[in-house]
Design a protein around this motif. Structure first.
Motif, PDB file in Angstrom:
ATOM      1  N   PRO A   1       8.628 -17.722   5.566  1.00  0.00           N
ATOM      2  CA  PRO A   1       8.965 -16.824   6.660  1.00  0.00           C
ATOM      3  C   PRO A   1       9.525 -15.502   6.115  1.00  0.00           C
ATOM      4  N   GLU A   2       9.369 -14.521   6.448  1.00  0.00           N
ATOM      5  CA  GLU A   2      10.242 -13.450   6.100  1.00  0.00           C
ATOM      6  C   GLU A   2      10.627 -12.548   7.238  1.00  0.00           C
ATOM      7  N   HIS A   3      11.608 -11.683   7.055  1.00  0.00           N
ATOM      8  CA  HIS A   3      12.303 -10.775   8.140  1.00  0.00           C
ATOM      9  C   HIS A   3      12.821  -9.760   7.596  1.00  0.00           C
ATOM     10  N   ALA A   4      12.809  -8.538   8.317  1.00  0.00           N
ATOM     11  CA  ALA A   4      13.555  -7.158   7.801  1.00  0.00           C
ATOM     12  C   ALA A   4      13.549  -6.318   8.758  1.00  0.00           C
ATOM     13  N   GLN A   5      14.579  -5.593   8.838  1.00  0.00           N
ATOM     14  CA  GLN A   5      15.015  -4.640   9.429  1.00  0.00           C
ATOM     15  C   GLN A   5      14.967  -3.295   8.903  1.00  0.00           C
ATOM     16  N   PHE A   6      14.477  -2.041   9.762  1.00  0.00           N
ATOM     17  CA  PHE A   6      14.336  -0.947   8.912  1.00  0.00           C
ATOM     18  C   PHE A   6      14.779   0.132   9.722  1.00  0.00           C
ATOM     19  N   SER A   7      15.208   1.343   9.063  1.00  0.00           N
ATOM     20  CA  SER A   7      15.626   2.295   9.969  1.00  0.00           C
ATOM     21  C   SER A   7      15.134   3.873   9.183  1.00  0.00           C
ATOM     22  N   MET A   8      15.001   4.865   9.854  1.00  0.00           N
ATOM     23  CA  MET A   8      14.535   6.091   9.501  1.00  0.00           C
ATOM     24  C   MET A   8      14.993   7.241  10.400  1.00  0.00           C
ATOM     25  N   THR A   9      15.259   8.221   9.918  1.00  0.00           N
ATOM     26  CA  THR A   9      15.451   9.607  10.540  1.00  0.00           C
ATOM     27  C   THR A   9      14.761  10.493  10.547  1.00  0.00           C
ATOM     28  N   LEU A  10      14.071  11.278  11.511  1.00  0.00           N
ATOM     29  CA  LEU A  10      12.960  12.362  11.515  1.00  0.00           C
ATOM     30  C   LEU A  10      13.707  13.476  12.200  1.00  0.00           C
TER      31      LEU A  10
END
Length: 705
Positions: free
Chosen positions: A155-164
């Motif tokens: 099982p894998e998990h990730a959190q992402f963020s970006m600004t536009l």
């Protein structure tokens, strides 16, 4: 100017030009990648910016290591579906929608069957950001969970963020990945679907036949409804496809069954259809014994009617010129010759239809994507046809004559012959393919998807329909007696009828220019000069023979040899033409300001998801029916104004050259050639319009009157 000043101005100019690009680069359209031993995960955006109220897509991109896979909405017998939760804040707020799933693969592992993705996959979600803080950037955060499996599962998990930044939407460098993901989604099924209590899944409708369906399988959206690993026994007959599914504990005999049916045709091409099967059996007309005969009878009637109407289409006008002149034999009372000539003409038409249909089927089985009129997608064929019709026009004008062969087609030349009657029929079919008469679309699609015997019968019926008026005129004595007696007027008419031929040459020259670009212009014109030279040399040789020289005279042989050399040079010139250069997906036929945009399946799906009405026009520069419809029914100002008032997006697909996306769209709607017109209302299924349009019909369809 001093060197420092030059350097300063150069730097200033470069910064001015690159400023917007550098500004966008500061707001990346993808997040920081999350990399593990099993692959790399990234959050992508299809735009470098955002605007409140305008839809955009974000997507989880999984680049999996070799041998690893992750799972679809329904993972199958084992696994866990990917989840992606997306939230926007800052300058705009909003929540991401559900994942728009591409079609998965079936992976078998012993007694288990999984529905999964391997290699590189993008799983998009839709977001419509709403105004929050004016002038502020939008911050997008996402949380993803997925299971990757090989010999073990992790099982894998990730959190992402970006600004536009806030700016008009502009496609990001990752936009093509979203287009690819949209193209991999299933399309709405054109067939009626039903699921029987015993688990028999049925699809019924035109286009299904043993000749076209090699394999098929079903993948349900919800787990626990069927035994995924059990064989799905396939039965196909004309108009009906059935899959025997082994039901599981989660199957409810009185509830609909949703999922994806993948159909593989004889060429190996796969088409994924989204279906929701209603409880019950297939429609009675499709399941009843003898239903296939009724369908075939209907297709034969449509084919015959379409062939008859084809006589009135502009594509056939040049050949009609030669056919009219051949009626002179009837007026002379040579009834036996008239009947024989009409029969040979009909035979040439029928043989040409059957050969052309067989050629299309053969190319498809070899993996090519061709349809009705495919030969006009070749600039080489278009140029050869232009030269051939130019030579016929010169013959009609009396520049030269042949005793037999193409110049004597249908009695149009100085002499006539049986070969000319047959070749008239062949040429009639060849030049008729840019036109699709009413009823022909369904008949052609049925012929190409039916069994070989049924397909040949449909093409024969179409050919008999095209030849029927001429056969009727030749076989009914009363009609023959109505024809005027031969006289000097025949020579005048013969010469006048050369000008429709020359007009057709102008049209073909335009098509060749669109397909081959500027390089085609001098080659086409040079070929016309060589054809004219060959005609002049043939005439000179004939004049010498008439003056008493024998055919073996040196000057006569020189004229004949020079004519053959000129023709050979013209034919050889077509090898110098590059492949078709017409822009794929753009409309080379569109006049400036017609308000259309290029067809794109991804764009169509986006517009439909936004609830916008869309009018699709599938056309080609070589399709005269298409050009007439555009001029008569789609170009009038009142129609354009109605499109604007109703908010209808006008999309045009140009099939002048090969285009796999347009070919797939045509097949999805049961067509194998253009024109095709489909109107998608804001909410509802697409409406296929007839192949001959009127402004009133278009306005009525879009609800403007």
């Amino acid at each position: 100017m001093r060197l420092p000043t030059v350097v300063f101005l150069s730097v200033l100019c470069a910064l001015t030009c690159l400023g917007p690009a550098l500004s966008r680069a500061g707001h990346a359209a993808q997040s920081t990648p999350v990399t593990t031993a099993h692959g790399t995960a990234t959050l992508l955006s299809d735009s470098d910016s955002f605007m409140p109220g305008q839809d955009m897509h974000f997507g989880l991109r999984l680049q999996l290591a070799p041998g690893w896979h992750t799972y679809w909405l329904n993972p199958g017998d084992a696994g866990e579906a990917v989840t992606l939760a997306l939230h926007a804040s800052g300058g705009a707020v909003g929540e991401g929608g559900p994942i728009e799933w591409p079609v998965p693969q079936r992976l078998r592992d012993g007694p288990l069957m999984s529905y999964a993705y391997t290699d590189d996959v993008v799983l998009p979600v839709r977001l419509q950001p709403q105004e929050a803080k004016e002038g502020a950037d939008m911050v997008v955060e996402a949380t993803a969970d997925w299971l990757v499996c090989a010999t073990v599962c992790v099982p894998e998990h990730a959190q992402f963020s970006m600004t536009l930044p806030r700016a008009p939407l502009y496609p990001s460098p990752q936009a093509p990945l979203f287009a690819r993901a949209a193209a991999q989604r299933p399309v709405a099924s054109p067939f009626a679907a039903a699921i029987a209590p015993d688990g028999t899944l049925s699809l019924s409708g035109e286009g299904l036949s043993p000749a076209m369906v090699r394999d098929a399988w079903f993948m349900p959206e919800q787990p626990g409804q069927i035994d995924h690993d059990a064989p799905q026994v396939l039965h196909v007959r004309n108009g009906l496809l059935q899959l025997g599914l082994k039901t599981a504990d989660g199957f409810h005999r009185d509830a609909p069954l949703s999922g994806i049916v993948v159909i593989r045709d004889v060429s190996g091409r796969e088409q994924a259809l989204a279906v929701t099967a209603r409880p019950g059996g297939p429609p009675a007309i499709a399941a009843a014994r003898g239903g296939g005969i009724a369908v075939l009878a209907r297709l034969l009637a449509l084919a015959f009617a379409g062939g008859m109407i084809l006589n009135l289409m502009p594509c056939v006008f040049p050949v009609l010129a030669m056919k009219v002149l051949s009626l002179e034999r009837m007026a002379r009372g040579e009834r036996r010759a008239a009947l024989l000539g009409a029969g040979l003409y009909a035979g040439g038409i029928v043989v040409a239809f059957v050969v052309l249909g067989a050629l299309i089927v053969g190319l498809r089985m070899a993996g090519d994507t061709v349809g009705w009129g495919f030969q006009f997608q070749s600039v080489t064929f278009v140029m050869l046809m232009c030269w051939l019709l130019f030579a016929i026009a010169l013959n009609l004008l009396g520049v030269f004559s042949f005793g037999t062969g193409i110049a004597a087609l249908g009695g149009a030349g100085r002499l006539s012959g049986h070969l000319g009657d047959v070749l008239t029929g062949v040429l009639a079919v060849v030049v008729a393919t840019p036109c699709t008469a009413p009823f022909m679309g369904a008949a052609i699609a049925g012929a190409l998807s039916a069994s070989p015997v049924a397909g040949i019968a449909i093409f024969v019926a179409m050919g008999l329909g095209l030849a029927a008026p001429y056969l009727l005129l030749a076989s009914v004595p009363g009609l023959v007696r109505l024809l005027p007696r031969p006289g000097a007027w025949m020579e005048i008419v013969r010469q006048v009828l050369a000008f429709p031929m020359l007009a057709t040459c102008v049209w073909l020259a335009w098509v060749a220019t669109l397909q081959g670009g500027q390089v085609a212009v001098p080659l086409l014109a040079g070929g016309l000069v060589l054809v004219a030279l060959a005609a002049w040399l043939v005439r000179k040789g004939q004049d010498m023979v008439m003056a008493g020289r024998g055919w073996r005279d040196g000057l006569v042989l020189a004229c004949r040899g020079g004519a053959l050399l000129a023709v050979a040079l013209a034919v050889g010139a077509v090898t110098m033409v590059p492949p078709a250069l017409a822009p794929q997906g753009a409309s080379a036929t569109a006049p400036p300001g017609d308000g259309s945009e290029a067809f794109s399946q991804a764009r169509l799906e986006t517009l439909r998801a936004q609830g916008k009405p869309v009018f699709i026009d599938m056309t080609a520069a070589w399709c005269i029916s298409c050009l007439v419809n555009e001029r008569v029914a789609l170009s009038p100002q009142r129609v354009r104004d109605a499109f604007a008032r109703q908010g209808v997006v006008y999309m045009k697909g140009d099939w002048t050259g090969r285009d796999a996306a347009i070919t797939a769209f045509l097949r999805d709607h049961g067509r194998d050639g253009v024109p095709l017109y489909v109107y998608y209302p804001a909410h509802g299924d697409g409406i296929v319009l007839p192949q001959v349009l009127t402004p009133g019909l278009v306005l009525h369809t879009i609800g403007a009157q």
